[in-house]
Design a protein around this motif. Structure first.
Motif, PDB file in Angstrom:
ATOM      1  N   VAL A  35       4.784   2.230  47.998  1.00 26.96           N
ATOM      2  CA  VAL A  35       5.301   2.557  46.891  1.00 26.96           C
ATOM      3  C   VAL A  35       5.143   4.200  46.294  1.00 26.96           C
ATOM      4  O   VAL A  35       6.240   4.400  46.174  1.00 26.96           O
ATOM      5  CB  VAL A  35       4.318   1.858  45.358  1.00 26.96           C
ATOM      6  CG1 VAL A  35       4.613   2.436  44.747  1.00 26.96           C
ATOM      7  CG2 VAL A  35       3.798   0.294  45.198  1.00 26.96           C
ATOM      8  N   ILE A  36       4.079   5.312  46.739  1.00 27.54           N
ATOM      9  CA  ILE A  36       4.263   6.308  46.541  1.00 27.54           C
ATOM     10  C   ILE A  36       5.408   6.510  47.820  1.00 27.54           C
ATOM     11  O   ILE A  36       6.193   8.139  47.017  1.00 27.54           O
ATOM     12  CB  ILE A  36       3.151   7.275  47.370  1.00 27.54           C
ATOM     13  CG1 ILE A  36       1.258   6.802  46.248  1.00 27.54           C
ATOM     14  CG2 ILE A  36       3.064   8.700  47.763  1.00 27.54           C
ATOM     15  CD1 ILE A  36       0.103   7.172  47.015  1.00 27.54           C
ATOM     16  N   LEU A  37       5.435   6.267  49.018  1.00 30.16           N
ATOM     17  CA  LEU A  37       6.684   6.826  49.694  1.00 30.16           C
ATOM     18  C   LEU A  37       8.154   6.565  49.606  1.00 30.16           C
ATOM     19  O   LEU A  37       9.112   6.269  49.529  1.00 30.16           O
ATOM     20  CB  LEU A  37       6.306   5.848  51.022  1.00 30.16           C
ATOM     21  CG  LEU A  37       5.827   6.857  51.922  1.00 30.16           C
ATOM     22  CD1 LEU A  37       5.302   5.647  53.332  1.00 30.16           C
ATOM     23  CD2 LEU A  37       5.974   8.136  52.695  1.00 30.16           C
ATOM     24  N   GLY A  38       7.828   5.045  48.150  1.00 34.99           N
ATOM     25  CA  GLY A  38       9.292   4.654  47.311  1.00 34.99           C
ATOM     26  C   GLY A  38      10.014   4.014  47.409  1.00 34.99           C
ATOM     27  O   GLY A  38      11.023   3.126  47.508  1.00 34.99           O
TER      28      GLY A  38
END
Lengths: 420, 308
Positions: free
Chosen positions: A123-126
C-alpha cells in the motif's frame, strides 16, 4: 513519457552542531543569511548544487540509463521525478503512474508478520489493497518464505527480509519505472531470480529510468543513456557512446571516490578482476554505509587458465592506508587453494555491522598464489565511507571517535557506580 | 487533469499526438495519459489537489491505522485488554485523589461516572495530537524513499486513537450499568461534540508534525503543554462548579471545554454545562486550529524531506 526541463536542485548545507534543529539556530541562521547576503550563489560555499540545468526527454516505452560517479546527482534526479523532493528550478513532466524502486524494504515494521508487512509495504508503494490480495500468493512464492509468512518479521534473517521486500516491490506495474540499482539482492539463487525479474520489468515496454554504476548492465538493458557529472548532464545518446565517454573520463582518475569499479576482460592474464564493489544488504551502492549496517564486498573475476593454489583476496584499508582487515576466499577451507576451473565468477563476503568505526575506507583486491605471485592486482579499487547517523552515542559525543573498531562495549562497575 | 506550474497561472498541457508507440509495447490509453499527467516543479500543488490525493490514498491510511494498533498491542501479555485497563486504572487514580481526598465532583453524581466521559475525550485529544506531531519524524524512513501524500501520516495518527475511544465507550456502558444510570437519546449527539476534539486534534497534529521536523523544541514542549491543557479542561471538574461565571467566555477559548462538557452531557443525559456563546467560541477556535494547522502543513510539507 518523461520530460525534464532545466532541472536544478540546490541543497544548503547546515552545519551540524548539537542544537542545529532548534528554533534558535534556525532564526540565527536566517538572520545570518540576511546580513551576509552572498553576491553570487556559486560563491556561497554552504551551498551544494546536486543538479544544474538538466534537460532531457524519455520517450514512451524507452529505457534510459543514467550513469555517473557517486554524488553526481543520479539519485537526486530520481527523487525529484518521483516527487520525493522539489526542484529548486525547472520542472519535470510525466505521463503515467510512477513506480519507484529506490530501496528494498520500504515500510517494513519488525513487529508485524510477513503477511501484514506485505500488505503495508504494497500500500505504501501505491498498490491497492485488492490488488495486493490477488497477487499475494505470487509474492510469497517468489520470495520463497511461505512457511514463515505469519511470523513477525523481526524473526527473519536479513536475507529473508530482503527477499520478501523485493517480492512485493516487483509486483508494481506502473507505466513509468524509476530504478536505482536494485537489480539483485539476497543469496545466490534469489539473486538470479530477482535479476531476471528486474530485467523482465525493465524490458517490458514501460518507460524506465535506470540508475547504475555498472556499464555492462546499462549496455545490456538500456536503449539510450545519459551521464551526469557533478550535477550536470555531460552526455546523452546511444548507450555505447555514452558509456565510452564515461569510461574514458574516469580512467585516469583512480581515486574516483566510487564504491563500484569495472575492468575490461584481460584474457592474457591467468586470472583477472572484472568488478569490485561495496554494497549494503539491500543492494545499495551509494558508497555510504551506516555504521550499524553490515556491508558486502563483492568481486567478479575471470579465470582464463587452469590454475592451482590461487585465491581471491581483499583488503580493507583506512583512507590513510592502514590495513583494517583482510579476507580471502580460501580462508574457510584449504581445499579452495586447490584446482580452479576456468570461467567467470562473482563472490562476496559480508563484514558485520557495527564493526568499523565511522570514516573513509578503501578496498584493494588481488588474485594470485599467496606469498608467491599475483595474477592481477587492483589497489585502492573502490572507496567507501562508514557514517554514523543513528547510533545513540552520537547524540552526546558528536565528534568522530578515533579508532578502527566501531563496536560499543559496556562498562561494568564492581559494587557501586558513581552515577545515580 | 492539469496542474498549475506556478502558483498563479494554469497551464495547458495537451497530450501530444504520437505518444502511443505500438512498436514498443506498453500503450498509454488516452485516459491514462490525461489522468496521470504530472508536473513537478518548485511550486506546490494546489491545496485542493493535495487533499484529494490524500483521499485517493485512503487505503494507506487504513493500513497505517491497522499497523499502529497492532504494533501497540502485540507482544504484550494482556494485549488488547490494555486498551481497557489503561482508562480504568487512570480513572481509579483520579477518583481516589480528586474525589476521596478533596471533593471535586458535582454532588449527587458518583465521581467515576462523572469523570469517565471527559477523560476518554481528552485522552483521545492528547493521544492524537501527540502521535500526529511525531508522525513525520517517526516514519521519516519511508518518507525519504517512496512517494505518498504526506498528509496521510498525521491523519492516520488522529484516527487510530478513535479505536481506543470506542473501547472507552464500551467501558462506559459497563459503568452506566453498574450505577444503574440509563442512557438517553442524547447519546446520538455525542459524535457532534466529539468532532470538535477531532477537528482540533487534526489541526494541531498537522501543524505540529511539520514544525516538529524542523524544530525539535516541539517534542520537548508538547507533552508539558498537553498536561497543562488537561487541567484547563473540565475533565476532573465541571465548568459550572469550579470556574467563575465572568471567566466563562475566556475559558471557552479551549475547544476541549465544549468537547468534554458536550460528550459528558450526551452520554450521561445531563443538561450541558456550557452556554451557547461558549459553544460558539469553542467551535470557532477548533476551526481556526484546523485551518491554520492545514495551511502550515501545506506550506512546509515539501521541505520536510530535505530536513529529516
Amino acid at each position: 513519457m518523461i520530460s525534464v526541463e532545466n532541472l536544478s536542485k540546490r541543497y544548503v548545507l547546515l552545519r551540524h552542531k548539537a542544537h542545529d534543529r532548534l528554533l534558535s539556530a534556525s532564526i540565527i541562521g536566517m538572520a545570518k543569511r540576511a546580513v551576509t547576503r552572498p553576491a553570487d550563489p556559486d560563491d556561497d560555499a554552504d551551498v551544494h548544487w546536486a543538479l544544474r540545468d538538466v534537460n532531457f526527454e524519455v520517450a514512451q516505452g524507452e529505457a534510459l540509463g543514467i550513469i555517473g560517479r557517486n554524488g553526481a546527482g543520479k539519485s537526486t534526479l530520481l527523487k525529484i521525478i518521483s516527487r520525493l523532493t522539489r526542484p529548486t528550478d525547472g520542472r519535470v513532466v510525466t505521463r503515467g503512474r510512477i513506480g519507484s524502486m529506490l530501496e528494498v524494504g520500504v515500510g517494513f515494521n519488525p513487529m508485524l508478520t510477513g503477511r501484514e508487512n506485505v500488505m503495508l509495504s504494497g500500500v505504501i508503494l501505491g498498490i491497492k489493497r485488492s490488488e495486493i490480495r490477488k497477487k499475494f500468493d505470487d509474492i510469497v512464492e517468489f520470495s520463497g518464505i511461505r512457511p514463515f509468512i505469519d511470523v513477525p518479521v523481526k524473526r527473519y534473517s536479513s536475507g529473508m527480509r530482503v527477499r520478501l521486500a523485493f517480492a512485493v516491490m516487483v509486483m508494481l506495474e506502473p507505466e513509468i519505472l524509476l530504478v536505482d540499482e536494485v537489480l539483485s539482492v539476497g543469496d545466490a539463487e534469489f539473486k538470479r531470480r530477482s535479476s531476471a525479474r528486474m530485467q523482465e520489468l525493465i524490458r517490458s515496454g514501460r518507460t524506465v529510468l535506470f540508475v547504475s554504476h555498472s556499464k555492462q548492465v546499462v549496455e545490456q538493458l538500456c536503449d539510450r543513456a545519459l551521464e551526469l557529472d557533478r550535477g550536470r548532464l555531460v552526455s546523452i545518446g546511444a548507450t555505447s557512446r555514452v558509456v565510452e565517454h564515461y569510461s574514458s573520463a574516469n580512467q585516469e582518475d583512480s581515486r574516483s571516490g566510487n564504491a563500484f569499479v569495472e575492468f575490461e576482460a584481460e584474457p592474457e592474464k591467468a586470472m583477472c578482476i572484472r568488478e569490485i564493489s561495496v554494497i549494503t544488504i539491500n543492494g545499495n551502492c551509494s558508497g555510504e554505509i551506516e555504521m550499524a549496517e553490515p556491508l558486502l564486498v563483492r568481486m567478479s573475476y575471470d579465470i582464463n587458465e587452469d590454475i592451482e593454489g590461487a585465491h581471491a583476496f581483499c583488503r580493507i584499508e583506512t583512507g590513510e592506508g592502514m590495513v583494517v582487515l583482510s579476507s580471502g576466499d580460501a580462508d574457510y577451507d584449504p581445499a579452495h587453494l586447490g584446482k580452479r576451473r576456468r570461467g567467470s565468477y562473482t563472490a562476496e563476503f559480508q563484514v558485520d555491522g557495527g564493526l568499523l568505526e565511522a570514516g573513509d575506507y578503501r578496498v584493494s583486491a588481488s588474485l594470485g598464489v599467496p606469498y608467491e605471485k599475483n595474477f592481477d592486482r587492483r589497489p585502492d579499487a573502490v572507496q567507501f565511507k562508514v557514517v554514523d547517523r543513528s547510533s545513540r552515542r552520537r547524540l552526546w559525543y558528536p565528534q568522530t571517535r578515533p579508532g578502527l573498531i566501531g563496536r560499543e562495549y559496556p562498562w561494568v562497575y564492581e559494587g557501586r557506580a558513581p552515577f545515580a | 487533469m492539469t496542474t498549475a506550474t506556478t502558483s498563479n497561472e494554469p497551464s495547458q498541457i495537451d497530450p501530444k499526438e504520437g505518444d502511443i508507440d505500438g512498436a514498443t509495447g506498453l500503450e498509454l490509453s488516452p485516459e491514462i495519459r490525461k489522468r496521470f499527467l504530472r508536473v513537478v516543479d518548485r511550486s506546490n500543488d494546489s491545496m485542493f489537489r493535495r487533499i484529494h490525493e490524500a483521499f485517493q490514498w485512503r487505503d494507506l491510511l487504513f493500513m497505517l491505522v491497522q499497523r499502529d494498533i497492532k504494533v501497540r498491542y502485540r507482544q504484550t501479555v494482556f494485549g488488547i485488554v490494555w486498551a481497557i485497563m489503561v482508562p480504568l486504572m487512570t480513572m481509579a487514580v483520579y477518583w481516589v485523589v480528586f474525589d476521596k481526598l478533596g471533593r471535586m465532583g458535582p454532588d449527587g453524581m458518583p465521581y467515576p461516572l462523572f469523570l469517565f466521559p471527559g477523560m476518554i475525550v481528552y485522552q483521545y485529544f492528547s493521544s492524537s495530537t501527540g502521535r500526529a506531531a511525531n508522525s513525520l519524524k517517526q516514519d521519516s524512513a519511508i518518507l525519504a524513499k517512496v512517494y505518498f501524500p504526506r498528509l496521510v501520516l498525521p491523519l492516520a495518527s488522529i484516527t487510530s486513537p478513535l479505536v481506543d475511544f470506542l473501547f472507552g465507550l464500551v467501558i462506559l456502558a459497563v459503568i452506566l450499568a453498574i450505577y444503574k444510570h440509563p442512557p438517553t437519546w442524547e447519546i446520538l449527539l455525542m459524535p457532534a461534540y466529539l468532532s470538535i476534539a477531532i477537528v482540533s486534534a487534526a489541526g494541531m497534529g498537522m501543524g505540529l508534525s511539520v514544525l516538529n521536523s524542523h524544530f525539535r523544541d516541539v517534542t520537548h514542549f508538547l507533552p508539558v503543554m498537553l498536561h497543562l491543557w488537561f487541567f484547563c479542561s473540565p475533565v476532573l471538574y465541571s465548568t459550572t462548579d469550579l470556574v467563575p461565571e465572568k471567566f466563562w467566555l475566556f475559558f471557552a477559548l479551549n475547544p476541549m471545554v465544549t468537547a468534554c462538557e458536550g460528550v459528558r452531557s450526551c452520554l450521561l443525559g445531563q443538561p450541558i454545562a456550557v452556554t451557547p456563546e461558549m459553544m460558539l467560541i469553542s467551535c470557532s477556535v477548533a476551526v481556526v486550529l484546523f485551518v491554520s494547522g492545514l495551511v502550515t502543513f501545506m506550506k512546509l510539507e515539501q521541505t520536510v524531506t530535505d530536513v529529516l
